[in-house]
Scaffold this motif. Sequence first.
Motif, PDB file in Angstrom:
ATOM      1  N   GLY A 186       4.108  10.312  -4.313  1.00  0.00           N
ATOM      2  CA  GLY A 186       3.247   9.454  -4.826  1.00  0.00           C
ATOM      3  C   GLY A 186       2.456   8.714  -3.614  1.00  0.00           C
ATOM      4  O   GLY A 186       1.908   7.829  -3.783  1.00  0.00           O
ATOM      5  N   ALA A 187       2.658   9.241  -2.237  1.00  0.00           N
ATOM      6  CA  ALA A 187       2.192   8.359  -1.110  1.00  0.00           C
ATOM      7  C   ALA A 187       1.020   9.028  -0.656  1.00  0.00           C
ATOM      8  O   ALA A 187       0.326  10.424  -1.112  1.00  0.00           O
ATOM      9  CB  ALA A 187       3.169   8.704   0.112  1.00  0.00           C
ATOM     10  N   ASP A 188       0.040   8.438   0.014  1.00  0.00           N
ATOM     11  CA  ASP A 188      -1.294   9.049   0.669  1.00  0.00           C
ATOM     12  C   ASP A 188      -1.087   8.873   2.093  1.00  0.00           C
ATOM     13  O   ASP A 188      -1.276   7.874   2.682  1.00  0.00           O
ATOM     14  CB  ASP A 188      -2.506   7.912   0.319  1.00  0.00           C
ATOM     15  CG  ASP A 188      -3.748   8.609   0.652  1.00  0.00           C
ATOM     16  OD1 ASP A 188      -3.586   9.310   1.654  1.00  0.00           O
ATOM     17  OD2 ASP A 188      -4.945   8.089   0.220  1.00  0.00           O
ATOM     18  N   PRO A 189      -0.854  10.248   2.792  1.00  0.00           N
ATOM     19  CA  PRO A 189      -0.782  10.055   4.264  1.00  0.00           C
ATOM     20  C   PRO A 189      -1.818   9.814   4.880  1.00  0.00           C
ATOM     21  O   PRO A 189      -1.560   9.091   6.168  1.00  0.00           O
ATOM     22  CB  PRO A 189      -0.412  11.451   4.570  1.00  0.00           C
ATOM     23  CG  PRO A 189       0.193  12.273   3.145  1.00  0.00           C
ATOM     24  CD  PRO A 189      -0.707  11.190   2.221  1.00  0.00           C
ATOM     25  N   MET A 190      -3.016   9.652   4.499  1.00  0.00           N
ATOM     26  CA  MET A 190      -3.918   9.315   5.183  1.00  0.00           C
ATOM     27  C   MET A 190      -4.444   7.835   5.287  1.00  0.00           C
ATOM     28  O   MET A 190      -4.656   7.247   6.346  1.00  0.00           O
ATOM     29  CB  MET A 190      -5.507   9.986   4.345  1.00  0.00           C
ATOM     30  CG  MET A 190      -6.774   9.825   5.127  1.00  0.00           C
ATOM     31  SD  MET A 190      -8.131  10.640   4.290  1.00  0.00           S
ATOM     32  CE  MET A 190      -8.250   9.622   2.963  1.00  0.00           C
ATOM     33  N   THR A 191      -4.331   7.224   3.929  1.00  0.00           N
ATOM     34  CA  THR A 191      -4.359   5.795   4.140  1.00  0.00           C
ATOM     35  C   THR A 191      -3.279   5.016   4.087  1.00  0.00           C
ATOM     36  O   THR A 191      -3.186   3.711   4.417  1.00  0.00           O
ATOM     37  CB  THR A 191      -5.066   5.174   2.681  1.00  0.00           C
ATOM     38  OG1 THR A 191      -4.128   5.481   1.583  1.00  0.00           O
ATOM     39  CG2 THR A 191      -6.441   5.972   2.529  1.00  0.00           C
TER      40      THR A 191
END
Length: 575
Positions: free
Chosen positions: A547-552
């Motif tokens: 559920g993570a967004d590595p970019m933001t």
Amino acid sequence: MRTHQCGELRPEHIGQHVTLTGWVATRREHGEKLAFVDLRDHSGITQCVVRNDVDVRSEYVIRVSGVVAARPAENLNERLATGGIEIQECVVEVLNAAEPPPFPVNERADQVAENTRLQHRYIDIRRERMQRNLRLRSSINSAIRRAMEDQGFVEVETPMLVPSTPEGAREFIVPSRQQPGSFYALPQSPQLFKQLLMVAGIDRYYQLARCLRDEDLRADRQYEFMQLDAEMSFVNQDDVHTAIGAAVLAAARAAGQEPGEIIKITWHEAMNRFGVDKPDMRFGMELTELTDVFASTEFKAFAGAATIKGINASGKADEYGRNKLDHMTDRAKQMGAKGLVWLKVAADGSFESPVAKFISDAERALLTERLAAKPGDLLLIVADNWTTTCEVLGTLRNDIGRPPVFEGPYRYLWVVDFPMFIGVDEVSGRPKPGHHPFTQPHPDDVHLLETDPMNVRSQAYDLVLNGWELGSGSIRIHQPELQARIFTLLGISDEEAQKKFGFFLNPFKFGAPPHGGFAFGIDRLVAILAGEENIREVIAFPKTQSGADPMTNAPTPVAQKQLDELGIRVLPPKA
């Protein structure tokens, strides 16, 4: 800034002066004075011959002006559409320098850790594969819109801040600053609003709707997803299937397929033949009825069983050794079966199995005939209640024979007549709905609602592609009296119904037309049509499986000031 895109030039352009823009894909030295630069944009690659002293490196953004020339015969590249030409007499302008990228902007990036790719998604999307997938998605969306509008549908945007309806999937909750202690929810679907649009006389509604569910992620699920959402007035199931089918087949044609017709089977037939309610019909190995074969058996594992079924894994006998078979037996037990009987067919037609001695010659002959068994085949048999028998064999059938979802042929399938209720709640003793509680029961079964609810069919239906559920829908209840009967069966009082669904139910008193609808997942459909197993490969900025967004770096904590404004206190995680 440019006269052509990098993938457009062909031998018929030879002699023309052109200007291209893009990113430097590669640079190769060619003698003391010249270098080859492959210039890339979304359309393809063109080779440019530049002076050796031109300072351009990987992923520099440049503009190149020059003359289109034929490549020397020894330098032709048949793998590229532009492989017969190159740009000579080049003047190069550096529009922006670039640091070396964290991974190569080519298909070798598939071997890079997904987190790294998602952290630098803006670079990952430069790759041909991602460009192709996202542009295919755009074409499919356009085809769906045209198909719906050609059938008289009106696109209407529905709210993103809605009341909470916690009976469905887990929701994302949004606190209200102006009304502390109260919350909005982000929509799991536009279900309630699209039905209200039918009451409002829109007649045919559609939307490419963004929906959100706070559920664990996997290859075919994201928190945010897009679906074609549609609702129609004055229709029956066949009308809905025709309209949605037109959109789905238009999407398939946009992906370069020429799909066949969408066939239709009932839920009961799907379970009986394939053991699952989303059957993959690209391969055989159908479930075969064997209860009568063992009606008088002395084999205790089969004696008295309500249902006995089997499948023939043709030619698989040698592939499955004892360890694999033991694992398969354990899997069957984990799914609720008492056990699994396996039989290998020997060269002389006899059975090789620890239980072969318990099967009579007459039973062996009937079993061989019924399953069309031949030497080298592996026969799998389950004896239990009908539901368990079907589900266990359906799972094993998929485990053994199912090809990757995106491999042709593409088989579209409507599954209809789902059960209205699925089991009984252990606490309340009330039936549990198989779909949402606004689903219309089958007209032939309405009289059974109070006396035999487990045998009531619903007017719910699913659309399946290669064993993957694309979406679901139903004909809705539009009569308040019938809706009240369903709520009573589910143990929902008038007061509770008014509290939870009053804003939705009250308009139905003012003339709701018969109506029905459907929604299918665009992410899933595009993934299959693009040949991808994971929907993240057809979404521009997806979340990881955690559920993570590595970019933001989302999700992130927020400032205490914001929490104070909302009246929210964050508790420490539970130990």
